[in-house]
Design a protein around this motif. Structure first.
Motif, PDB file in Angstrom:
ATOM      1  N   ARG A 288       2.307   8.699  -4.517  1.00  0.00           N
ATOM      2  CA  ARG A 288       3.370   7.912  -3.886  1.00  0.00           C
ATOM      3  C   ARG A 288       2.817   7.117  -2.701  1.00  0.00           C
TER       4      ARG A 288
ATOM      5  N   LYS B  55       2.697   3.065  -2.527  1.00  0.00           N
ATOM      6  CA  LYS B  55       3.408   2.372  -1.455  1.00  0.00           C
ATOM      7  C   LYS B  55       2.470   1.411  -0.729  1.00  0.00           C
TER       8      LYS B  55
ATOM      9  N   TRP C 230       1.789  -1.634  -2.814  1.00  0.00           N
ATOM     10  CA  TRP C 230       2.977  -2.481  -2.706  1.00  0.00           C
ATOM     11  C   TRP C 230       2.925  -3.300  -1.417  1.00  0.00           C
TER      12      TRP C 230
ATOM     13  N   GLY D   4       1.887   1.226  -8.139  1.00  0.00           N
ATOM     14  CA  GLY D   4       2.135   0.207  -7.128  1.00  0.00           C
ATOM     15  C   GLY D   4       2.240  -1.170  -7.757  1.00  0.00           C
TER      16      GLY D   4
END
Lengths: 231, 479
Positions: free
Chosen positions: B7, B11, B14, B181
């Motif tokens: 995660r 992130k 992203w 991502g």
């Protein structure tokens, strides 16, 4: 604690590292001197687990790196010659990202303190890394290593390209870490810096560790003479 | 696998994509293209539907307003049936532009579907129309390549990957995180757009959204989401295998050319080569030839019809056709109809089988090329695939056969054999006949038609995980 037992690495007929035996205990800084291609980076990569030894074994805290690379990585931290992190993130964000991937959940306060301890000036914390000087990036690299609370630190020419002040600050931080029992292996070209910071110095040539000496027992000039004779 | 690390990495991927300007510039170009494609597709279907509705009404009026007539003249008067566009055809054109839109239904003759856009339009269409589906299938993967080719290879070049791998996240966590991502960025940028365009487009075309269309939209969103994830996996895998960003870009673009240009064209050519289909003239000619062998209803000495005559006379216990209680002429006509319709259906089924065999090459190659799998799924769900088209042809033939049979029935019972040609029946006889309406595939049939496409997409996803896992165990791809 770092240990190499008869550690060798060959690429075809070329021996990049030949029968290295080395132990670096807690609180000790070992500086590896040698020309490019002498086998310094190969040694570090073997301890990091990025390459597999041809023969022999590399141990970190008694665990074989080749067999448990994921386990030994928990105990070590690494700072390359040039710390290139994410230029689009700020120093603080970079530190937060890497330390969270090391499994730590630091508060903003903790992270700021880590950066400050590594010697980064306050106003740089929230600037993007893209605008940092090499020395500033190196400090973020140190903060990342320190944040990991690793007992073994592997440094690949960490001071090359740093100005004397930054280089000196770096030495001070390393000495500080040894007070907390960190074992440090540092590859470098910088004879003067090696004598300043290291407890022991090894000179490598063509994959061989030619000589090992106590840093305290030799002057910089003597060391330079020996180095030039060895390589 | 550590979901927490995955995660965090996703992130970060992203965030770093959104902090650079180039992807957004690229996105705005794609956005403009997509809006244009949706609008032109939508406008085209809208105009088409209006024209079709008008033509259908006209044909129907002519049919209804025929004066009292002899039923066989009505049967020859004919009826034009129009193919309706499926509600989602503005999104994916599929075969729609290349197959015909209308079929002329008359007694004795099984006409195939005629008049396609490609047959009449100018050069633009021959270059291939740009539909929103083709933007999704072809150009968004290119976008993912551009935002993702550096994702691992770039980190290798500047040494960040080494530092990253010295943290506690495993290489596999990093590869999966990067994939997620990239996929999340493409989902966020494109799926809401797809959703809005589909819902808005269908609503504006039809004024409502049937549950089936709603479900189809959901399936499309899901499968395109999966598709973008697969592409992200491929981009991350190539990036992880490459030593530099430049290599990664070159290899990714080469794979794009292979999967999006060469294999699809090859699939078509190979299909045509392996399973040769007759052209339209040869197809119709072979049917006519076979029908003429079966017997000629207009020749009184024809053995097949002589037998029919004897059987009928025996059945009713009379000695001549004039004394039959039913109209023998109509009986002969229906028999001819049965024969020709049977032959046509057999030939047509054979032809469909050949085409399906050709298409099966593309289905099989879908296991090598996710683009083909996605294209097939998208066409089936949008109702513009080959199955839907052949279903239309089948339903029209069925409708034609029943209509003719119905008229022959009227002929049989309401027209006397004597002075056959001078008699007429009231227009209410054919005015009561049902209008043709195409019944699209049910959801389960649609799913069945696109089953192999779905299976390949799912296999692609699963094997993507395995490949990334495998790459992550190899030391040489960590440096």
């Amino acid at each position: 604690m770092l240990e190499a037992k008869n550690l060798s690495k060959s690429y075809g007929s070329h021996k990049a590292l030949n029968n290295l035996n080395l132990t670096i205990g807690p609180g000790e800084i070992f500086a590896l001197l040698g020309q490019n291609g002498a086998g310094k980076t190969t040694t570090i990569n073997l301890f990091l687990g990025f390459i597999e030894p041809t023969s022999g074994i590399a141990l970190i805290n008694g665990i074989s790196v080749a067999e448990n690379p994921q386990e030994t990585k928990k105990h070590l931290a690494y700072i390359p010659e040039t710390v290139m992190l994410y230029p689009n993130l700020t120093g603080l964000e970079n530190l937060e990202y890497f330390s969270s991937l090391a499994g730590f959940d630091y508060s903003k306060q903790d992270l700021s303190e880590l950066l400050a301890t590594a010697g980064l000036q306050n106003q740089a914390f929230k600037q993007r890394l893209g605008g940092y000087s090499k020395g500033m990036r190196q400090k973020v690299g140190i903060a990342i290593a320190v944040a990991k609370k690793a007992k073994v630190l592997l440094l690949d020419e960490p001071t090359s390209g740093l100005d004397p002040k930054a280089s000196n600050e770096f030495s001070e931080i390393l000495k500080n870490l040894t007070l907390h029992g960190t074992a440090i292996l540092m590859a470098t070209h910088d004879i003067f810096r090696a004598r300043e910071v290291a407890s022991r110095i090894g000179i490598m040539n063509q994959g061989h560790l030619q000589s090992v000496l106590d840093a305290g027992s030799i002057s910089a000039n003597e060391l330079e003479d020996l180095y030039l004779k060895t390589v | 696998m550590h979901f927490k690390f995955i995660r965090i990495i996703a992130k970060q991927e992203w965030l770093s994509i959104f902090r650079i300007k180039t992807p957004l510039a690229l996105y705005s170009v794609l956005l403009a293209l997509m809006l244009l494609a949706t609008f032109t597709g939508w406008q085209y279907v809208n105009t088409f539907n209006k024209q079709q509705a008008q033509a259908r009404e006209e044909v129907h009026d002519h049919w209804m307003n025929q004066p009292n007539r002899h039923p066989h003249r009505v049967a020859h008067y004919g009826y034009l049936v129009f193919r309706e566009k499926s509600p989602l055809s503005f999104f994916d054109f599929g075969l729609d532009s290349y197959v015909g839109n209308s079929v002329f239904l008359e007694a004795h003759r099984q006409n195939t579907v005629n008049m396609s856009e490609a047959g009449f339009s100018n050069g633009m269409l021959r270059f291939g129309q740009l539909s929103m589906a083709s933007v999704f299938q072809l150009l968004i993967p290119l976008f993912i390549i551009f935002i993702g080719f550096q994702t691992i290879a770039g980190l290798k070049q500047n040494g960040v990957l080494k530092i990253l791998l010295c943290q506690r996240a495993s290489y596999y966590d990093i590869l999966i995180g990067k994939t997620l991502g990239l996929a999340a960025v493409s989902w966020a940028l494109f799926l809401p757009l797809l959703f809005t365009a589909l819902i808005g487009g269908v609503f504006l075309l039809n004024g409502n959204i049937t549950p089936q269309t709603g479900l189809n939209i959901g399936i499309l969103l899901f499968s395109y989401g999966l598709y973008l994830f697969i592409i992200s996996m491929m981009v991350v895998a190539v990036s992880a295998l490459s030593s530099s960003g430049a290599n990664s870009l070159v290899v990714s673009v080469l794979i794009w050319i292979l999967c999006f240009v060469i294999i699809p064209k090859g699939a078509q050519t190979l299909g045509n080569y392996l399973f040769q289909a007759p052209d339209k003239i040869a197809f119709e000619h072979s049917i006519e030839e076979e029908i003429s062998k079966e017997g000629d209803s207009h020749n009184p000495d024809d053995p097949h019809f002589a037998e029919l005559k004897n059987k009928t006379l025996k059945k009713y216990g009379v000695d001549s056709v004039q004394n039959l209680p039913v109209n023998y002429g109509a009986l002969v006509m229906q028999e001819g109809e049965n024969i020709s319709s049977g032959i046509f259906n057999r030939h047509f089924d054979q032809l469909i089988k050949t085409y399906k065999a050709q298409n099966s090459i593309a289905t099989i190659l879908g296991f090598l090329d996710p683009y083909l799998a996605m294209r097939n799924v998208s066409m089936s769900i949008s109702g513009v695939d080959f199955e839907t088209f052949s279903e239309f042809q089948k339903q029209t033939e069925h409708y034609r056969f029943n209509k003719t049979k119905n008229l022959n029935e009227i002929h049989l019972t309401q027209i006397d054999y004597k002075n056959d040609r001078d008699q007429k029946v009231g227009q209410s006889n054919w005015q009561q006949m049902a209008e043709f309406s195409f019944k699209p595939f049910s959801l389960s049939q649609t799913m069945k038609n696109s089953l192999w496409g779905f299976i390949s997409l799912i296999l692609w996803t699963l094997s993507g995980f395995f490949v990334l896992q495998y790459i992550s165990t190899l030391r040489k791809y960590q440096l």
